[in-house]
Every structure is written in C-alpha cells, then in structure tokens.
Design a protein around this motif. Structure first.
Motif, PDB file in Angstrom:
ATOM      1  N   GLY A 251      43.589  22.438 -85.204  1.00 50.82           N
ATOM      2  CA  GLY A 251      42.263  21.713 -85.264  1.00 50.82           C
ATOM      3  C   GLY A 251      41.703  21.906 -86.904  1.00 50.82           C
ATOM      4  O   GLY A 251      42.264  22.683 -87.405  1.00 50.82           O
ATOM      5  N   HIS A 252      41.200  20.862 -87.203  1.00 50.34           N
ATOM      6  CA  HIS A 252      40.576  21.206 -88.867  1.00 50.34           C
ATOM      7  C   HIS A 252      39.337  19.931 -88.820  1.00 50.34           C
ATOM      8  O   HIS A 252      39.235  19.510 -88.178  1.00 50.34           O
ATOM      9  N   TYR A 253      38.736  20.361 -89.878  1.00 46.76           N
ATOM     10  CA  TYR A 253      37.492  19.296 -90.213  1.00 46.76           C
ATOM     11  C   TYR A 253      38.062  18.332 -91.169  1.00 46.76           C
ATOM     12  O   TYR A 253      38.757  18.564 -92.210  1.00 46.76           O
ATOM     13  N   VAL A 254      37.456  17.244 -91.354  1.00 47.32           N
ATOM     14  CA  VAL A 254      37.753  16.099 -92.247  1.00 47.32           C
ATOM     15  C   VAL A 254      36.441  15.814 -92.816  1.00 47.32           C
ATOM     16  O   VAL A 254      35.606  15.736 -92.063  1.00 47.32           O
ATOM     17  N   PRO A 255      36.055  15.435 -93.925  1.00 48.44           N
ATOM     18  CA  PRO A 255      34.944  14.987 -94.759  1.00 48.44           C
ATOM     19  C   PRO A 255      34.561  13.556 -94.041  1.00 48.44           C
ATOM     20  O   PRO A 255      35.654  12.848 -93.800  1.00 48.44           O
ATOM     21  N   GLY A 256      33.465  13.338 -93.925  1.00 53.27           N
ATOM     22  CA  GLY A 256      32.825  11.867 -93.807  1.00 53.27           C
ATOM     23  C   GLY A 256      32.767  11.708 -92.370  1.00 53.27           C
ATOM     24  O   GLY A 256      33.150  12.536 -91.687  1.00 53.27           O
ATOM     25  N   HIS A 257      32.207  10.903 -92.037  1.00 55.10           N
ATOM     26  CA  HIS A 257      32.039  10.219 -90.741  1.00 55.10           C
ATOM     27  C   HIS A 257      32.172   8.602 -90.422  1.00 55.10           C
ATOM     28  O   HIS A 257      31.441   7.917 -91.050  1.00 55.10           O
ATOM     29  N   SER A 258      33.090   8.355 -89.520  1.00 54.75           N
ATOM     30  CA  SER A 258      33.251   6.885 -89.475  1.00 54.75           C
ATOM     31  C   SER A 258      32.136   5.992 -89.394  1.00 54.75           C
ATOM     32  O   SER A 258      32.100   4.820 -89.703  1.00 54.75           O
ATOM     33  N   ARG A 259      31.309   6.433 -88.188  1.00 57.02           N
ATOM     34  CA  ARG A 259      30.259   5.707 -87.968  1.00 57.02           C
ATOM     35  C   ARG A 259      29.252   5.579 -89.088  1.00 57.02           C
ATOM     36  O   ARG A 259      28.802   4.436 -89.214  1.00 57.02           O
ATOM     37  N   LEU A 260      28.963   6.320 -90.052  1.00 55.23           N
ATOM     38  CA  LEU A 260      28.077   6.352 -90.900  1.00 55.23           C
ATOM     39  C   LEU A 260      28.670   5.473 -92.114  1.00 55.23           C
ATOM     40  O   LEU A 260      27.944   4.539 -92.647  1.00 55.23           O
TER      41      LEU A 260
END
Length: 50
Positions: free
Chosen positions: A32-41
């Motif tokens: 698992g990992h974190y990705v920047p940003g958020h697709s909904r925004l």
C-alpha cells in the motif's frame, strides 16, 4: 449568504496493497502507498479560482 471555505482538504489518498497474478503462475504483492491529490477534487469540473 457568504460561502464558507472548507476546513480541511484531502491532499493525499491511500491506495491499499494489491496482489497481481503473473503469467508464469507467480504472485506479486504491491504494498500500500499514498498518492498525491484526489480525483474528485480535480475532476469535479468546478472552477476553484473564484
């Protein structure tokens, strides 16, 4: 009525661990990992520069 700004903004999203089945029969685990940003925004279509 005045518009209120959000108190918090999601800046990163956690992608859970995944398991891939390879063609030779082996399995590969992707942690698992974190990705920047958020697709909904970013894909909402609203103009946030106002």
């Amino acid at each position: 009525m005045t518009q209120r700004k959000p108190k918090s903004v999601i800046k990163r999203v956690y992608v859970p661990a995944q398991v891939q089945d390879l063609p030779n029969g082996e399995r590969r685990r992707i942690p698992g990992h974190y990705v920047p940003g958020h697709s909904r925004l970013s894909d909402s279509g609203h103009d946030t520069d106002r």
